[in-house]
Design an enzyme around this catalytic site. Sequence first.
Site, PDB file in Angstrom:
ATOM      1  N   LEU A  46      -7.625  -6.984  10.012  1.00 59.72           N
ATOM      2  CA  LEU A  46      -8.743  -7.760  10.766  1.00 59.72           C
ATOM      3  C   LEU A  46      -8.176  -8.985  11.427  1.00 59.72           C
ATOM      4  O   LEU A  46      -8.622  -9.274  12.703  1.00 59.72           O
ATOM      5  CB  LEU A  46      -9.580  -8.356   9.541  1.00 59.72           C
ATOM      6  N   GLU A 100      -6.444  -2.173  16.485  1.00 55.84           N
ATOM      7  CA  GLU A 100      -5.473  -1.129  15.967  1.00 55.84           C
ATOM      8  C   GLU A 100      -5.079  -0.032  16.905  1.00 55.84           C
ATOM      9  O   GLU A 100      -4.209   0.873  16.682  1.00 55.84           O
ATOM     10  CB  GLU A 100      -6.488  -0.361  14.896  1.00 55.84           C
ATOM     11  N   ARG A 114       0.792  -1.310  -0.012  1.00 60.43           N
ATOM     12  CA  ARG A 114       0.069   0.184  -0.240  1.00 60.43           C
ATOM     13  C   ARG A 114       0.911   1.245   0.118  1.00 60.43           C
ATOM     14  O   ARG A 114       0.463   2.235  -0.902  1.00 60.43           O
ATOM     15  CB  ARG A 114      -1.015   0.020   1.088  1.00 60.43           C
TER      16      ARG A 114
END
Lengths: 640, 210, 248
Positions: A443, A427, A332
């Site tokens: 997740l 997170e 990413r």
Amino acid sequence: MSITIKANIPEGPLAEKWNNYKAKAKLVSPNNRKKLDVIMVGTGLAGASAAASLGEMGYNVKSFCFQDSARRAHSVAAQGGVNAAKNYKNDGDSVYRMFHDTLKGGDFRSREANTYRLAECSASLIDQAVAQGVPFGREYGGYLRNRSFGGVQVSRTFYARGQTGQQLLLGSYQALLRQQNAGKVKLYTRHEMLDLVMVDGKARGIIARNLDTGEIERHSAHAVVLATGGFGKIYYLSTLAMGCNASAIWRAHKKGAYMANPSWTQIHPTSLPQSGEHQSKLTLMSESLRNDGRIWVPNDPKETRLPGDIPEEDRDYYLERKYPAFGNLAPRDIASRAAKEQIDLGKGVGALKNAVYLDFSRAIKEYGQEVIAERYGNLFTMYKKITGIDAYTEPMKISPAAHFSMGGLWVDYDLQTSLPGLFAIGEANFSDHGANRLGANSLLQACVDGYFILPYTLQNYLADEIRVPKIDVNHKAFEETEQKVRQQLEGFLKSKGNKTAEEFHKELGKELYDKCGLLRTKAGLQKAIENIQNLRKEFTENLLVPGDIEEVNSELEKAGRVSDYMELAELMCIDALRREESCGAHFRAEHQTEEGEAKRDDENYCYSAAWEWTGNPSSPVLNKEPLVFETVKPTVRSYK
Amino acid sequence: MALTGLFLSFFLIIHLAGNLQLLLPADEAQLQYNSYSRLLGGNIFVKLVAYVLYASIILHTIDAIYLGIKSKRANGASYSRDKRGRASKWYARNMMALGIIIFVFLVIHFKDFWYSYKFGELPLDINGNKDLYTLVVVAFQELWYVILYVIAIVALGYHLLHGVFSAHRTLGLYHPLYSKIIKVLGIIFAVVMTFGYILIPVYIYLTHEL
Amino acid sequence: MKIHLKIWRQKDRQTKGAFKDYTLEDVSKDMSFLEMLDTLNIKLIKSGERPVEFDHDCREGICGQCGVMINGIAHGPLKHTTTCQLHMRSFEDGDTIYVEPFKAAAFPIVRDLKVNRSSLDHIIASGGYVSVDTGQAPEANSIPVTHEQAEAAFDAAACIGCGACVASCKNSSAALFTSAKISQLAQLPQGDKETSKRVVKMVYQMEEEGFGHCSFTEACQVECPEDISVLNIARMNYEYNKARLLKK
């Protein structure tokens, strides 16, 4: 005074550490568990799974969320999938491989032992979710289906169409409600944690505001767990839900919990571009689209033709060109930065020239529209709803957007913060992803923390608490903390300026996105710090909040959150400024290779920065947790 | 609701089949219809079924009232602006209103024919059976009566159009294909019943001049 | 474009509510409906008025927290679309838009457009799960589920719990919501073992919460953001009738 901190990593070879830990961890016998209370803040994947698991074990759990139902937590919005080293594809996957991918994906800035544990527990999570009835994608024969995801060369991602987060969350939400029904979990929805209560050096409770009545409440427990998610919303325009905030962890930080690597924010490459000033959020399009979609921009910045009319030779498939081995599936941070590079060159597309194309024409030609619709149907529908464009016939326009906080509360191997009795999972903590998180690992981390790690490590802590009676909420620590909370809320209301919290938030977000986003420079960060300080000053003087404390008051909620963002934003900039290297999502223009790739400095910056609150947001203390790599030798991260 | 409704629907078929005898040439129809009516009146099995029929009507009505109250209670405050109707058929939303029309009609229908036949004094036909036929034919000479009849039957038709298929859903028919088949059959049934029942009074009105 | 708004304002459950008129001058077609309300709220706050309270969170159509009646229709004119995914391009310049909260006895009003939908949680809590503790799960591939089964279960599982089905129902029934969960779990081998127990408990809870009955007008599916099928309700009825008939 800056100190070097230790993470309490168990002894033994990497693959044995977690087993060694579990073998030696202290236990609480079943009949003692019912005497112990745990506060769980947040009902996302981490919070719900942990609360359910602890309830099943026999602890009394009080579970809090600010939403109107536990099922709304933002885990629900995760689309793509969840990774697990099941090796169902027989393509060479293993726990070690997954650990290595995650570590490398994080640019060697995560804690080896934690990352290994994440991969190690991944397989059990799939078992657990399947048993709960999560409808993962299946092959025709009935076995689980996998797909590949950014940053890896195997197919280890399990998914439930484009709504994997929703389905996993419903699984844990249902497990949570099952415990509520059994009387082991008490749910407090529409409650927002406003402060942590420390009694004799241990986390013993929270002050929460009932958002329906405005009442300020005291809740006590033997331990407090924060599962409050990330704070990407600090950038205002982000892929996060409107209510996502840093308040719980920030207020814990102000009580002494260290905040680690706060500036490491993942900017997601495949979000929808901003279309105007009014915009309140950016919608994410799952990264899984990159499996079949090809990213390109026109060669010519002055291109005016419609995408379909631009011939192949006038297109630049820049990811395929620059990173042939991974192509459109580059991690990413790399994909986002590459997009920004193209947009900065003026090759962006769309009315504001702030996007790149994500093109499915070849995949549709190859597999047919039906197959593509089955894989991504809901994403295409969503795209059409928001933009009015049919992506089956015209390429999508995507652009990078703030997404995931790799940083968060510093935790040790037990997921315990620097405050005894205060744990952070999911997170909200910082530990597993290093400087960049791989797709479909969030997740996983949330679930693994909640289902398989915290139940052991929290029990290890609670074993020493069995003689402690119920904590009294009339203790003076509760009294004082509540008083402070009240004062702050009254302060917001008294200010009577002429700018709303949302307007401040937008300004702050823009500042942060420009100077502490995809690309950071020394001068930019210094400027940002100055601007944030000024904005913070203005916030204290010129804030406008209507209404009262003792009633429904969304603006008051926002004011509290933005007030915390104002302080956290500065810490993010300080953190980014102090780290004179580039790693993962943290890209300092001063530190890059000749080809424009991130240049790490392992000699000087191979540590996690654990910041300590001093009372002044501008002068935090930097504590360092050195990252020791016993098994893997950090290398240059290459996806070419 | 579903069970009583389906039973009543089933009864409609038998009732229509019997009443179609009214469409025979007048002399034949009179004798056959009257003897058929007597047959029904005398048979123990038919009597039993008749009791089930009365019970079904009563239960269906009570259930409707109960559900009406329940619905009202569940709705709470009403919308000031309500366009929810776009998502469903008007007759599906107004089963209660349709039911009331049918109920009022039934009261009249029972009083005029059933009560007169069972408890009233009727002349006898040449076979010695009570002459229900003439009673019916005379009644349908009145235009207003025919119109009332037609309105009620149309209401019944729409009631059936939703009711038959809805009843299957209530009983649990969830298979997509069979559910579709039932929906189509339900429509055919409703249409046939509506036209069948309308045909009788209209035919009699048009063909019998006194 | 210019938009006239008639928004339901109600201080709390006890107070009587009423429509209040507002006009917004510069509404962009690209704004989402909620962003339009944001704009209104900033205006209201600055003029010293109380902003309109409304529920929302993810703003991407998945959390299920947003949901109001727009011109008398749950989530507004577009079918299968949440309020947050509705954009102002669905309206015309000069339109008058009525905004009301979802109304049902089981959804008490909190303030303005905010309602309390905990009753839906209570239905799930009564049995909408597979009774498996953490750690008990067998190896995932030891329970094969065919592709078709998984897809069908997913169709039901996609429910976002927004309550539009209840708001759209003339009887304020939660049958679609309840049945979606029952049907999802009944179609999977992991969940089917408890079906009869589950369906009886959940249907009982649905009644307890004060929801109405289902009369199959099918409005719920039409307005459902996820297009959850009404056949799930038939399936719930089937499972319920079966459980009742075969009760030992």
